[in-house]
Structure formats: C-alpha cells, structure tokens
Design an enzyme around this catalytic site. Structure first.
Site, PDB file in Angstrom:
ATOM      1  CB  CYS A 112       6.407  -1.645  11.884  1.00 31.00           C
ATOM      2  SG  CYS A 112       5.505  -0.112  11.684  1.00 31.00           S
ATOM      3  NE  ARG A 138       6.414  -6.770   8.887  1.00 30.48           N
ATOM      4  CZ  ARG A 138       5.197  -7.297   8.671  1.00 30.48           C
ATOM      5  NH1 ARG A 138       5.030  -8.226   7.751  1.00 30.48           N
ATOM      6  NH2 ARG A 138       4.147  -6.878   9.335  1.00 30.48           N
ATOM      7  CD  GLU A 141      -4.007  -0.248 -12.743  1.00 32.06           C
ATOM      8  OE1 GLU A 141      -3.695   0.795 -13.361  1.00 32.06           O
ATOM      9  OE2 GLU A 141      -3.193  -0.909 -12.101  1.00 32.06           O
ATOM     10  CE  LYS A 156       5.733   0.473  -5.798  1.00 26.78           C
ATOM     11  NZ  LYS A 156       4.509  -0.082  -6.444  1.00 26.78           N
ATOM     12  CE  LYS A 193      -0.419  -3.037 -11.686  1.00 25.55           C
ATOM     13  NZ  LYS A 193      -0.679  -1.714 -11.992  1.00 25.55           N
ATOM     14  CD1 TRP A 213       3.812   1.904   6.177  1.00 24.66           C
ATOM     15  CD2 TRP A 213       5.707   1.971   5.022  1.00 24.66           C
ATOM     16  NE1 TRP A 213       3.517   2.372   4.931  1.00 24.66           N
ATOM     17  CE2 TRP A 213       4.663   2.431   4.191  1.00 24.66           C
ATOM     18  CE3 TRP A 213       6.988   1.926   4.491  1.00 24.66           C
ATOM     19  CZ2 TRP A 213       4.870   2.850   2.879  1.00 24.66           C
ATOM     20  CZ3 TRP A 213       7.193   2.337   3.172  1.00 24.66           C
ATOM     21  CH2 TRP A 213       6.154   2.791   2.389  1.00 24.66           C
ATOM     22  CG  ASN A 261       3.110  -3.928  12.427  1.00 21.36           C
ATOM     23  OD1 ASN A 261       2.838  -2.904  11.807  1.00 21.36           O
ATOM     24  ND2 ASN A 261       3.043  -5.131  11.883  1.00 21.36           N
ATOM     25  N   GLY A 262       0.860  -1.581  13.863  1.00 22.45           N
ATOM     26  CA  GLY A 262      -0.605  -1.509  13.804  1.00 22.45           C
ATOM     27  C   GLY A 262      -1.055  -0.069  13.998  1.00 22.45           C
ATOM     28  CG  HIS A 314     -16.907   4.299 -33.149  1.00 24.17           C
ATOM     29  ND1 HIS A 314     -17.815   4.827 -34.047  1.00 24.17           N
ATOM     30  CD2 HIS A 314     -17.624   4.027 -32.020  1.00 24.17           C
ATOM     31  CE1 HIS A 314     -19.001   4.924 -33.498  1.00 24.17           C
ATOM     32  NE2 HIS A 314     -18.926   4.442 -32.256  1.00 24.17           N
ATOM     33  CD  GLU A 353       2.879  -1.748 -14.333  1.00 24.66           C
ATOM     34  OE1 GLU A 353       3.831  -0.983 -14.154  1.00 24.66           O
ATOM     35  OE2 GLU A 353       1.827  -1.652 -13.684  1.00 24.66           O
TER      36      GLU A 353
HETATM   37  C1  AGP Z   1       1.874   1.167 -11.393  1.00 22.87           C
HETATM   38  O1  AGP Z   1       1.686  -0.218 -11.636  1.00 22.87           O
HETATM   39  C2  AGP Z   1       2.991   1.714 -12.188  1.00 22.87           C
HETATM   40  N1  AGP Z   1       4.199   1.123 -11.693  1.00 22.87           N
HETATM   41  C3  AGP Z   1       3.069   3.203 -12.318  1.00 22.87           C
HETATM   42  O2  AGP Z   1       2.135   3.568 -13.285  1.00 22.87           O
HETATM   43  C4  AGP Z   1       2.761   4.059 -11.068  1.00 22.87           C
HETATM   44  O3  AGP Z   1       1.401   3.936 -10.738  1.00 22.87           O
HETATM   45  C5  AGP Z   1       3.054   5.539 -11.406  1.00 22.87           C
HETATM   46  O4  AGP Z   1       4.428   5.657 -11.690  1.00 22.87           O
HETATM   47  C6  AGP Z   1       2.663   6.509 -10.287  1.00 22.87           C
HETATM   48  O5  AGP Z   1       3.446   6.225  -9.152  1.00 22.87           O
HETATM   49  P1  AGP Z   1       3.026   6.947  -7.751  1.00 22.87           P
HETATM   50  O6  AGP Z   1       1.660   6.440  -7.419  1.00 22.87           O
HETATM   51  O7  AGP Z   1       4.071   6.526  -6.782  1.00 22.87           O
HETATM   52  O8  AGP Z   1       3.008   8.427  -8.000  1.00 22.87           O
END
Ligand code: AGP
Length: 612
Positions: free
Chosen positions: A2, A27, A485, A607, A489, A74, A100-101, A508, A492
């Site tokens: 927070c 925050r 994953e 996001k 990363k 938060w 905060n905590g 394969h 993206e």
């Molecule tokens: C994560 O690096 C990506 N930006 C994206 O795949 C994200 O994980 C996905 O859109 C799901 O988002 P959420 O966890 O907010 O549902």
C-alpha cells in the site's frame, strides 16, 4: 503493498499528502483516505476508489492543517470499500492509523475484543485491530502505546499513527514492510516508498525491522525494539521520480522479478506452519469430507496463469492423488465440458478480470460446480463470483509480463495440493514436513539467485540470444510447463519467436529446426528424468544448438557437457519450478532490453485482457 504518507511541517499537510499518495498509486489503488488534525479535532476522510476520488470527497479544507497521514490501499483482508479504506480509528476517536502489511493473528485479537465487549468494529480489515490495540495501551504517550500494542501482534507492518492528544506528532513502526523518513527543513515526512518524499527532500532515513520512530516537524527520534534511541545513517536520494517508482530499476518488470522473494513469503504468511510441517487453508472453509468427495479438478486460466495450472496438475495429482485437467479458458468455455458436482474448478487469474476466465467461472457455477479462485486482486470480478478465494499477496503487478504473480500462483497451488493431500490422507507426514519446510526456505533461495553475480553469467548468453529471431525451450516432467512459461515470457517482451517442447518430442520433428548457433534453453531440474533430458540436450548440441541449461547445484552430469549453465540452489524436485522460473524471466528481460523492446508495455498486449 500500500502507499503510506505522513506529514508534519509548515506546509499545507493535505496537499503534501494527496500529492504523495498519487505518486504511490502504483503500490495500490483500490481505496484511499486521510486523517488529520483540524483545530484539535481528529478528522478522517476515506473512500473506495482512487486518490482523485478521495480528493473529491475531501472538499475544501483549512490551509492551517499541518499534520496528517494518508493511505492508498492494495486490499488483502477486506474488500475495497469506504469502511475498509485506511486510516482506521480507535473507538474513542482520538487515534488514527494507516498500515501496510498483514496482521496474521488479527482474528484472535478481534475475537478477544468482541468477547470482552471493549471495542466495536467498523470494518472487516486486519488493520483495524491495531487502532483498538493502541487505544487499549494509550496512557498519554503514543509511541509507548504503539510499542506495547505491537507486542501482541504477529505479522508484517509499516504503520503510522497520530493522536488528537499529541498534535504535530507521527509515530511509526516497521516490520517486513518498508518505511522511509524524509528529513526536511521545518518539516518531516514518512512514506512507504521514496517517490512520495522526493519533491520535498532528498535526505532520508530508512527504518529497519523492529524499529520505531517519533516524528514532528522539527525532530525525528528512532528507537530500536528495546526502546533505546538509535543513531541512523542518513541516505541521500539520487533517483528521479520515475526511477524511484521502479525502486531504482530500469523497468517495473525487473523490480517485480526482484520482489518475488517477498511476494512468495507474503503469500505463504499464516498459511504454512513449518514447525508443525502443515498447511492451514482454513480460510477456504472446506469441510473435510467435501475435499474427500472430489473426483476431479479442472484448472482453467489463460496465458501465464495457465502455465501455473499445468504445474498445479502434476503437483496436485502427486500430493493429493486427485485427477486434474488443465485447460485454457477460451477453449474450456466453448467445448461443453462434462461438469458435475463431484468436481472442483480452480480458476487462476492475476487481475481477476480476464474475460475468458470469468466466463469459464460462470459456466462452472451454472453447472453447479464449486469454484475456487486464485487471484491477486481483492474485490476483482473473479473474487466476487467464485465460491472460495485463495488470494496471492504479490502486491500490484504493473508490468504486462507476469512474474511475481505467477510465482505466487504456484505457491497457492502447492498449498492447495498439500492441504488436500492431508485431508484426503494421501500424503505421508514425513513428505508433508519436507515439502512445507522446502516452501518456507524458498524466499531465501530466491534471494540467493537474484544476485548480480548469478545474473551476470546469464546476461552473456542473452547477448547471443538477442541476435536470433527464434529460440527453443525444452524440458521434461515439471520442467516442461516451466519451458512453456519461459517461451511465453521471451515471446511477449523480446518478440523473439520462442517455442517450448517436451524434450522427448524434439526427435519427432522440431529437431529439423536445430541449426548452428540456435539458442536452446534447457530445463534440467528433475532428477527422475535427468538422464533422458541430458540425451536430448546432446541431440541439440550435436547439431550445433547453443544450449543454456538451468539445473540444480549438484547435478554434476549436466556440467560435463554444457558450458552455459545457471545453477539453482538445491531443493526438492517438486519445488524446483518456483526457482527455475527466475532465470527464464531474466533471460526474457535481458534479451528484450538488448533488443530495445518496450519491456513493461510490449506491443499489442494489455495487462488484463477484459475482452474476448
Ligand atoms: C503474462 O505474462 C501475460 N501477460 C498473460 O499471459 C497473462 O498471464 C494472461 O493474460 C492472464 O491474465 P490474468 O492472470 O490476469 O487472468
């Protein structure tokens, strides 16, 4: 996480506080509030929503107000509502505080107060018990009252309190949540982070865990946990505002990677008992026989959260002996899954607003299936519509690429797997002990791999990787979702076309793409399949692939064959995905920065994908 601001000085306190809160909104931003002394009276104004909404609620106030505290929240305990916003005040109305905590034992303190009928509560937060505890211990000195009150408290806090009986004085305390004190001329400030103080001073003191402080406009006294006055080294702040919001890092993504030890620790707080070797998820209020009645779990999510779910499958099947199917939400919601009330659907969503995941949740609920949500945002749509919620406490994640939220999603899945395993009698006490203690050791192990020295080896490889337009991630067993994953990363944020393959699948088809110098990141952390993984790595090296291996210290066979290696501190193989994610995140980050990508806001991405 927070935002906290306190002010005592000769300026208009409310203007300084509001401006400081705005600089701390990264925050936390789901509710905000201020408390101040106006002509001797303690006034509290707070509301759900942004700091701008609070400003509107405050209206015109006297310019003579010189002391106050402010908070932008938060939420962790208690939805983002007006009542749950900070500051919280004592029953007598003379004391207000911001925090905060997480107060781990707030329920027992609250129950004691209710049983004794000594206090009434106006919120559902953990923080409010602090205001009442300070009131109980107040005998004319706010600092002594705070110190006594905190003796009854377990948990983390960065807090600032004021009292109408002691105008002009801020009292602060710090344990596991940051607090800095800005030293000005005829004024002093307290804040949870540096951006809130830079406009007023570049001289600061950083409170350490266990320390308290009494702050007035012309005096700052810091005390240790014994109550003895301590001399603090003054810090000179050289950052600009933007750098300060990123904690001095170049990007929020790197800051959030570095915050992972704390995020993992917070998410486990009050949920694991290492000495007893147990997990406590009583907050989910499952009846023991209900857990036993489940015949299958679906884990449904998108993107990075889906990859967490893939790891959750192996973890839950292994520890709770319960079949798990993992699906991307955009497929699950349209394929008419065979759902019944003997199943549990777990949805995972950092934002709690992803349209496909929300739709999958609603489908499950329509079919009468119990839904457990793992989410990082209190009050999000997913948290409001699920039957049960297991919050990750990673704090706000600003970078589009999810890192600390992902790691805390894994932690949540480990906790569920162990908790279900114990309820279903499918996990031996010895194994549970070992895994719970392994979890408790993770924050320190994460810290140990987030050092400049360990990162520097990886950066050299990234300079090579950054020159390529394609790359591979390979792994077996638990290493395979980690590879997936890692590939996401890299894709993206660096825009390098990366693919993840089960290492055993290369021959394969994909092996045809292995040419001289092509980057191949190989996860090799699972002892049970290490030999097979090493053979696959050999297949790649024999065709000229440039391999970067991520393995555990002590896996010596790996070192005989590959020169570019990132060693993880030894841990149970089942916990290795929490550690091995970190080098894959750093690989993506440094490859992206080498290519000049927009790391925090990659092209075409958002996001939270709230549209279908
Ligand atoms: C994560 O690096 C990506 N930006 C994206 O795949 C994200 O994980 C996905 O859109 C799901 O988002 P959420 O966890 O907010 O549902």
């Amino acid at each position: 996480m927070c935002g906290i601001v306190g002010y005592a000085g000769n300026k208009e306190a409310l203007a300084v506080i509001i401006d400081g809160l705005k600089k701390l909104e990264y925050r936390g931003y789901d509710s905000a509030g201020v408390a101040f002394l106006d002509d001797g009276e303690l006034v509290v104004v707070k509301s759900a929503g942004s700091v701008a909404a609070l400003e509107g609620a405050m209206g015109e106030r006297s310019s003579e107000i010189k002391t106050g505290i402010g908070h932008t929240r938060w939420a962790t305990h208690g939805r983002p509502t007006d009542e749950n916003a900070h500051p919280h005040r004592s029953c007598c109305g003379e004391i207000a505080l911001i925090h905060n905590g997480i107060i781990e034992n707030y329920r027992s303190i609250r129950q004691r107060m209710l049983d004794q009928k000594t206090h009434t509560f106006s919120s559902e937060t953990d923080t409010e018990v602090l205001a009442h505890l300070i009131e109980e211990n107040y005998e004319g000195d706010l600092l002594k009252a705070v110190r006594r009150a905190l003796k009854e408290v377990k948990g983390s806090y960065g807090l600032v309190a004021i009292s109408s009986r002691e105008p002009g004085r801020l009292v602060c305390a710090r344990q596991d949540s940051p607090l800095v004190i800005g030293l000005g001329k005829g004024e002093n400030l307290v804040a949870s982070d540096i951006p809130a103080i830079i406009a007023h001073t570049r001289r600061a003191l950083v409170l350490e865990d266990g320390e308290f402080a009494s702050v007035t406009m012309d005096k700052v006294e810091v005390y240790d946990h014994k109550g003895l006055l301590v001399e603090k080294d003054e810090l000179e702040i050289t950052w600009d505002i933007e750098a300060a919001e990123k904690g001095g890092y170049d990007h929020f993504m790197l800051k959030e990677i570095m915050e992972q030890p704390a995020a993992v620790k917070e998410t486990m707080r009050q949920r694991i008992n290492a000495s007893e070797g147990r997990v406590d998820l009583s907050e989910l209020e499952f009846a023991a026989d209900q857990i036993k009645s489940f015949e299958k779990i679906y884990i449904v999510a998108c993107g990075t959260a889906y990859h967490a779910g893939l790891l959750g499958k192996t973890i839950i099947e292994r520890l709770a002996n319960l079949p798990v199917e993992v699906e991307v939400a955009s497929e699950f919601r349209y394929r008419e899954p065979l759902l019944n009330d003997k199943q549990l659907v777990i949805v995972i969503s950092q934002s709690g607003e992803t349209a496909d995941t929300l739709a999958a949740l609603r489908l499950a609920r329509e079919k009468g299936v119990s839904v457990l949500a793992i989410t990082n945002v209190v009050g999000s749509s997913v948290s409001r519509e699920a039957d049960r919620i297991l919050y990750t406490w990673a704090g706000p994640e600003i970078a589009v690429a999810s890192t600390k939220a992902y790691l805390t999603q894994l932690i949540a899945l480990y906790l569920i797997a162990i908790y279900f395993g114990e309820a279903r009698g499918t996990i031996e006490k010895k194994e549970m002990d070992e895994i719970v203690n392994g979890l408790a050791a993770l924050p320190a192990k994460l810290k140990s791999i987030l050092t400049e020295e360990s990162v520097s080896r990886l950066r050299t490889y990234c300079e090579h990787l950054a020159k390529w337009e394609s790359a591979f991630f390979i792994g077996r067993n638990l290493d395979y979702p980690v590879a997936m994953e890692g590939a996401l990363k890299l894709k993206e944020i660096s825009y390098i076309h990366a693919e993840a393959y089960a290492a055993g699948e290369l021959k394969h088809g994909p092996l045809a793409l292995i040419v001289e110098g092509i980057p191949v990141i190989a996860l090799a952390t699972q002892q049970a399949v290490l030999d097979k993984t090493l053979s696959n790595i050999q297949e790649v090296i024999a065709r000229g692939g440039a391999v970067f291996a991520i393995t555990q210290e002590g896996f010596n066979d790996v070192s005989k064959q590959i020169e570019a290696i990132f060693y993880l501190p030894p841990t149970d193989d089942i916990l290795a995905p929490v550690l091995s994610a970190v080098p894959t995140q750093l690989i993506a980050y440094y490859a992206a920065t080498a290519r000049g990508s927009s790391v925090d806001k990659p092209r075409n991405l958002a996001k939270s994908v709230t549209v279908e």
